[in-house]
Design a protein around this motif. Structure first.
Motif, mmCIF file in Angstrom:
data_model
loop_
_atom_site.group_PDB
_atom_site.id
_atom_site.type_symbol
_atom_site.label_atom_id
_atom_site.label_comp_id
_atom_site.label_asym_id
_atom_site.label_seq_id
_atom_site.Cartn_x
_atom_site.Cartn_y
_atom_site.Cartn_z
ATOM 1 N N ALA A 75 0.837 -1.202 0.000
ATOM 2 C CA ALA A 75 0.000 0.000 0.000
ATOM 3 C C ALA A 75 0.872 1.252 0.000
ATOM 4 N N GLU A 76 2.001 1.201 0.704
ATOM 5 C CA GLU A 76 2.904 2.355 0.751
ATOM 6 C C GLU A 76 3.508 2.631 -0.625
ATOM 7 N N SER A 77 3.920 1.559 -1.317
ATOM 8 C CA SER A 77 4.491 1.730 -2.653
ATOM 9 C C SER A 77 3.445 2.279 -3.617
ATOM 10 N N ASN A 78 2.228 1.790 -3.509
ATOM 11 C CA ASN A 78 1.161 2.279 -4.392
ATOM 12 C C ASN A 78 0.845 3.746 -4.122
ATOM 13 N N GLU A 79 0.920 4.149 -2.860
ATOM 14 C CA GLU A 79 0.680 5.559 -2.541
ATOM 15 C C GLU A 79 1.799 6.424 -3.124
ATOM 16 N N GLN A 80 3.028 5.942 -3.061
ATOM 17 C CA GLN A 80 4.139 6.688 -3.637
ATOM 18 C C GLN A 80 3.992 6.806 -5.158
ATOM 19 N N ALA A 81 3.532 5.718 -5.792
ATOM 20 C CA ALA A 81 3.304 5.764 -7.237
ATOM 21 C C ALA A 81 2.202 6.770 -7.572
ATOM 22 N N ASP A 82 1.179 6.823 -6.733
ATOM 23 C CA ASP A 82 0.099 7.788 -6.918
ATOM 24 C C ASP A 82 0.632 9.206 -6.773
ATOM 25 N N PHE A 83 1.497 9.413 -5.791
ATOM 26 C CA PHE A 83 2.122 10.713 -5.573
ATOM 27 C C PHE A 83 2.929 11.139 -6.799
ATOM 28 N N VAL A 84 3.713 10.222 -7.339
ATOM 29 C CA VAL A 84 4.515 10.519 -8.525
ATOM 30 C C VAL A 84 3.622 10.957 -9.679
ATOM 31 N N SER A 85 2.492 10.263 -9.840
ATOM 32 C CA SER A 85 1.567 10.599 -10.914
ATOM 33 C C SER A 85 1.006 12.007 -10.762
ATOM 34 N N ASP A 143 13.062 4.248 -9.666
ATOM 35 C CA ASP A 143 12.781 3.141 -8.759
ATOM 36 C C ASP A 143 12.386 3.775 -7.430
ATOM 37 N N LEU A 144 11.195 3.460 -6.943
ATOM 38 C CA LEU A 144 10.671 4.134 -5.751
ATOM 39 C C LEU A 144 11.503 3.878 -4.498
ATOM 40 N N GLU A 145 12.358 2.868 -4.528
ATOM 41 C CA GLU A 145 13.219 2.639 -3.371
ATOM 42 C C GLU A 145 14.161 3.816 -3.127
ATOM 43 N N PHE A 146 14.388 4.616 -4.179
ATOM 44 C CA PHE A 146 15.235 5.798 -3.989
ATOM 45 C C PHE A 146 14.632 6.732 -2.950
ATOM 46 N N PHE A 147 13.304 6.837 -2.918
ATOM 47 C CA PHE A 147 12.667 7.706 -1.935
ATOM 48 C C PHE A 147 12.941 7.214 -0.516
ATOM 49 N N GLU A 148 12.990 5.880 -0.342
ATOM 50 C CA GLU A 148 13.326 5.331 0.970
ATOM 51 C C GLU A 148 14.762 5.671 1.338
ATOM 52 N N ASP A 149 15.670 5.537 0.362
ATOM 53 C CA ASP A 149 17.067 5.880 0.621
ATOM 54 C C ASP A 149 17.216 7.361 0.934
ATOM 55 N N LEU A 150 16.462 8.185 0.217
ATOM 56 C CA LEU A 150 16.527 9.630 0.430
ATOM 57 C C LEU A 150 16.181 9.969 1.873
ATOM 58 N N GLN A 151 15.188 9.280 2.407
ATOM 59 C CA GLN A 151 14.754 9.553 3.771
ATOM 60 C C GLN A 151 15.623 8.850 4.808
ATOM 61 N N ASN A 152 15.849 7.552 4.612
ATOM 62 C CA ASN A 152 16.499 6.756 5.649
ATOM 63 C C ASN A 152 18.016 6.841 5.642
ATOM 64 N N LYS A 153 18.616 6.985 4.457
ATOM 65 C CA LYS A 153 20.068 7.005 4.368
ATOM 66 C C LYS A 153 20.638 8.413 4.211
ATOM 67 N N MET A 154 19.861 9.302 3.604
ATOM 68 C CA MET A 154 20.356 10.655 3.358
ATOM 69 C C MET A 154 19.718 11.694 4.269
ATOM 70 N N ALA A 161 10.374 16.911 -0.633
ATOM 71 C CA ALA A 161 11.717 16.439 -0.979
ATOM 72 C C ALA A 161 11.622 15.504 -2.186
ATOM 73 N N ARG A 162 10.613 14.643 -2.179
ATOM 74 C CA ARG A 162 10.406 13.719 -3.307
ATOM 75 C C ARG A 162 9.972 14.493 -4.555
ATOM 76 N N ILE A 234 15.041 21.901 0.060
ATOM 77 C CA ILE A 234 16.411 22.413 0.186
ATOM 78 C C ILE A 234 17.284 21.380 0.892
ATOM 79 N N ASN A 235 16.732 20.708 1.869
ATOM 80 C CA ASN A 235 17.460 19.653 2.566
ATOM 81 C C ASN A 235 17.787 18.507 1.617
ATOM 82 N N ALA A 236 16.836 18.182 0.732
ATOM 83 C CA ALA A 236 17.078 17.124 -0.246
ATOM 84 C C ALA A 236 18.165 17.538 -1.226
ATOM 85 N N ALA A 237 18.148 18.800 -1.650
ATOM 86 C CA ALA A 237 19.179 19.298 -2.563
ATOM 87 C C ALA A 237 20.555 19.196 -1.921
ATOM 88 N N ALA A 238 20.616 19.493 -0.632
ATOM 89 C CA ALA A 238 21.889 19.385 0.085
ATOM 90 C C ALA A 238 22.325 17.927 0.211
#
Length: 287
Positions: A75-85, A143-154, A161-162, A234-238
């Protein structure tokens, strides 16, 4: 970010979790049995498996089924896909008006959601590359996993930000339409690697600025931004600045090797775009 009541784009190609149908070749799919056979031949002959797959493509052999089985998504991935759309639709509604004073028609790009790897007109696309734009087919790949990396790793979470990430890739599409990308790539052929990298940085920073221009104009047409959203972007850009990424990887920070720009520069140019909303303010090549 206020996005859930927004229009959905018709230009999203959703191939998340594709399995069973194999790799897309020559308009069809290579069956999994064919792919295993190619790998076996490669193992015993020492030939590059990609070359063998290319031979199959040239001969018109596709093998196996041409249907793709989709792995069910969360459901989370589908919501992210909806957001992208929704964000893609916003760029479609906004950029024609931005480009109108320049007498340039906006051609809507496609955006392909994929898992792991995919084929593009620019070569093989890998999730490890992060989101990217291919000018040869005018598609954004994500690949929507990038959004997870953006939040959790970066450490750069949040909807806006997305949205900044998508806006940046659409910025590359605008550069392609305006002919900027072609001019830069032609110029790089005559330059040293270090000089070519400097042009790449200017191209990337301009895409950051264009992301801000889109956001400013989109918010003027339809309120999207909430308190804290600009700070998220701006935080994402950094977070995706070359210096920050090199430091995180334990590598030396050498500006001559930068290809996307420092965290400071990326923040500054996005802020320029979202503050002015003016395409003319994004001439990074004169800075």
């Amino acid at each position: 970010m206020l996005w859930k009541d927004g229009r959905r784009s018709d230009n999203v190609e959703d191939e998340r979790g594709s399995s069973g149908g194999g790799m897309r070749i020559g308009g069809g799919k290579l069956g999994i049995g064919t792919i295993i056979g190619v790998l076996a031949v490669s193992y015993f002959t020492g030939q590059n498996p990609l070359q063998l797959l290319g031979m199959l493509q040239n001969s018109g052999i596709t093998g196996g089924t041409q249907q793709t089985e989709q792995v069910p998504q969360s459901a989370e991935s589908n919501e992210q896909a909806d957001f992208v759309s929704v964000i893609l639709a916003s760029t479609e509604d906004t950029w024609p008006k931005i480009l109108a004073p320049f007498n340039k028609e906006y051609v809507q790009p496609k955006l392909k959601l994929f898992t792991g790897q995919t084929e593009t007109a620019c070569g093989a696309g890998q999730a490890a590359m992060g989101p990217f734009y291919c000018p040869a087919d005018q598609k954004v790949y994500l690949d929507l996993e990038f959004f997870e990396d953006l939040q959790n790793k970066m450490g750069a979470g949040g909807d806006f930000a997305r949205a900044y990430v998508i806006g940046h890739e659409i910025g590359h599409h605008v550069q392609n339409l305006l002919g900027t990308s072609t001019k830069v790539h032609q110029a790089q052929q005559q330059l040293s690697e270090a000089e070519g990298n400097q042009l790449s940085v200017k191209l990337e920073l301009q895409a950051d600025c264009y992301a801000g221009v889109w956001a400013k104009n989109a918010n003027s047409q339809k309120a999207l931004l909430e308190s804290g959203d600009i700070e998220e972007a701006i935080n994402a850009a950094a977070a995706v600045g070359d210096d920050r990424l090199l430091q995180s990887a334990g590598r030396a920070v050498n500006p001559e090797n930068f290809t996307h720009g420092s965290s400071k520069a990326r923040m500054q140019w996005f802020n320029t775009g979202i503050t002015t909303g003016d395409l003319n303010a994004c001439n990074t090549f004169k800075s």
